[in-house]
Write an enzyme that holds these catalytic residues in place. Sequence first.
Site, PDB file in Angstrom:
ATOM      1  N   GLU A 131       0.806  -1.228   0.000  1.00 19.94           N
ATOM      2  CA  GLU A 131       0.000   0.000   0.000  1.00 19.94           C
ATOM      3  C   GLU A 131       0.833   1.270   0.000  1.00 19.94           C
ATOM      4  O   GLU A 131       0.533   2.238   0.702  1.00 19.94           O
ATOM      5  CB  GLU A 131      -0.966  -0.020   1.206  1.00 19.94           C
TER       6      GLU A 131
HETATM    7  N1  IFG Z   1      -4.286  -3.984   4.359  1.00 18.04           N
HETATM    8  C1  IFG Z   1      -3.080  -3.467   4.982  1.00 18.04           C
HETATM    9  C2  IFG Z   1      -2.970  -3.641   6.496  1.00 18.04           C
HETATM   10  C3  IFG Z   1      -4.315  -3.590   7.204  1.00 18.04           C
HETATM   11  C4  IFG Z   1      -5.268  -4.554   6.533  1.00 18.04           C
HETATM   12  C5  IFG Z   1      -6.556  -4.695   7.320  1.00 18.04           C
HETATM   13  C6  IFG Z   1      -1.925  -5.519   4.289  1.00 18.04           C
HETATM   14  C7  IFG Z   1      -0.653  -6.161   3.834  1.00 18.04           C
HETATM   15  C8  IFG Z   1      -5.522  -4.067   5.118  1.00 18.04           C
HETATM   16  N2  IFG Z   1      -1.913  -4.155   4.387  1.00 18.04           N
HETATM   17  O1  IFG Z   1      -2.877  -6.215   4.586  1.00 18.04           O
HETATM   18  O2  IFG Z   1      -2.121  -2.622   7.016  1.00 18.04           O
HETATM   19  O3  IFG Z   1      -4.828  -2.285   7.237  1.00 18.04           O
HETATM   20  O4  IFG Z   1      -7.317  -5.777   6.878  1.00 18.04           O
END
Ligand code: IFG
Length: 527
Positions: free
Chosen positions: A332
């Site tokens: 992200e």
């Molecule tokens: N995606 C983000 C996390 C967390 C997650 C919550 C990943 C690798 C959504 N990154 O999962 O930081 O916010 O479900």
Amino acid sequence: MARGSTSVEGNQPVSVSRTNLRSPDSDPAPVSALGNVVPAPSSVRPGGTPYTITSATAIRVDDAPGVRAVGDHLAAYLRPSTGYPLPVTPGSGADGVQLRLDPAAGELGDEGYRLESTGDGVLLTAREPAGLFHGVQTLRQLLPHAVEADSEQPGPWTVPGGTITDVPRYPYRGAMLDVSRHFFTVEQVKRYVDQLALYKINKLHLHLTDDQGWRIAVDSWPQLTAVGGSTSVGGTGGFYTKDQFRELVEYAAERHLDVIPEIDLPGHTNAALASYAELNPDGQAPELYTGTEVGFSSLCADKPVTYEFMDDVIREIAAITPGDRLHIGGDEADNTSAEDYAAIMAKAQESVARHGKEVVAWHQVTGTAVADGGWVQYWGTDETKKEEREQVAAAVRAGARLILSPADRAYLDMKYDGEFALGLSWAGLVEVDRSYDWDPATYFAEEGVPAEAVLGVEAPLWTETLSTNAELELMAFPRLLSAAEKGWSRGDLPWEGFHERLVDQGRRLTALGIAYHPSPKVEWAAE
Ligand code: IFG
């Protein structure tokens, strides 16, 4: 072969459709008492005379490093509920519960074991102490669930007769805990480690840094915890000193889990950016962040101080991490250009290698070069675009290895249903049957990824909405058991058999004081 039971000759794959969900006409044979174990053992041969542990039973251990420690764990598990002395005795007695190493038992590998239960006692054999430790977890589950109570219970404490030969399918069977969004103390994490050990999980991935909190002391950058560790989502902060981190690493290692620390880069870095103005493009530090948005922060690729910072952090974390893996995040980074991302992740991977470790990163890292020997943690879903999956497959063809954490199966922070108070739902709703409905061995088959490129499975628990062990346990149980089974056993076992075995696990979780989610998908009260 009746669906749902573990065969006497090992887990023959039953012909299930792509899903392991209950099919209306299934009529599962009752799972044998000796096979009533999660994760499902490789081979279960019931038969012979059961063994009853009594006040005269001794735990007999080889006089070899690591074996006595397993004996002490077994005694600690059994003494409170049985009330028996259960002395741990070095020596060769052939009765009672024996923990024996056999260096020639190559077929048991690094973590496998054989459990032989006869009228004279239980003989646990393994090539390594880790195998004996995993065998002890199986022995716990072969005893009445009351054995897990922390006060004296009526017996008898009988182990079914027969032989289990059990070897894990994957070497990587992980659970991740996000201690950044909400901080969990050493004691809180130790409680989770104890629970993970019962299900033969052998990796604890600690997500130590994110936008909302920096949770590990770095001597050369003290503001990271002084400032970056001072808050969390909606509340107070916290962090581990190096000694506290070492204490966690040791506690996990005594239970045969390796700790893999994650320093998330280049995104998810607001806590670091808020701690040091010089890390920011304009020299201005942003406010500390206590919300739950993602994707807004980024390290600055064209400032040399960024790379000094990363190298110092990686150096200091590597020095307190006995395991050979450091996780550098990579997810992200929505506010980082592809060029900057590539530059930062290349330098970060160089630092990891320079400080004697190897890389783990979220699968977005496959958009740039993955270091030799790198491990990629995939967190996509059934909706993930084909080109994204192809990009991961290409990295595997170039030598990367995969840890599978499909968010719509293995993310323990997903809501169970639309009304569930805790958790998120961006990857969909995941009831326990859906958490079981996948097979790591075929998950990337369409992209031609060979089965042996998969190292194993990990179940992440993100804590935007969780802050207590009770909340953690409501989300983790029973779905962690699905991930544990996908990592240890065959991935094509039918849901019916798992469902049968979940019923007894529910009673064990209750005896352990774990308030699990009483999923409507499971007939918990079934006899
Ligand atoms: N995606 C983000 C996390 C967390 C997650 C919550 C990943 C690798 C959504 N990154 O999962 O930081 O916010 O479900």
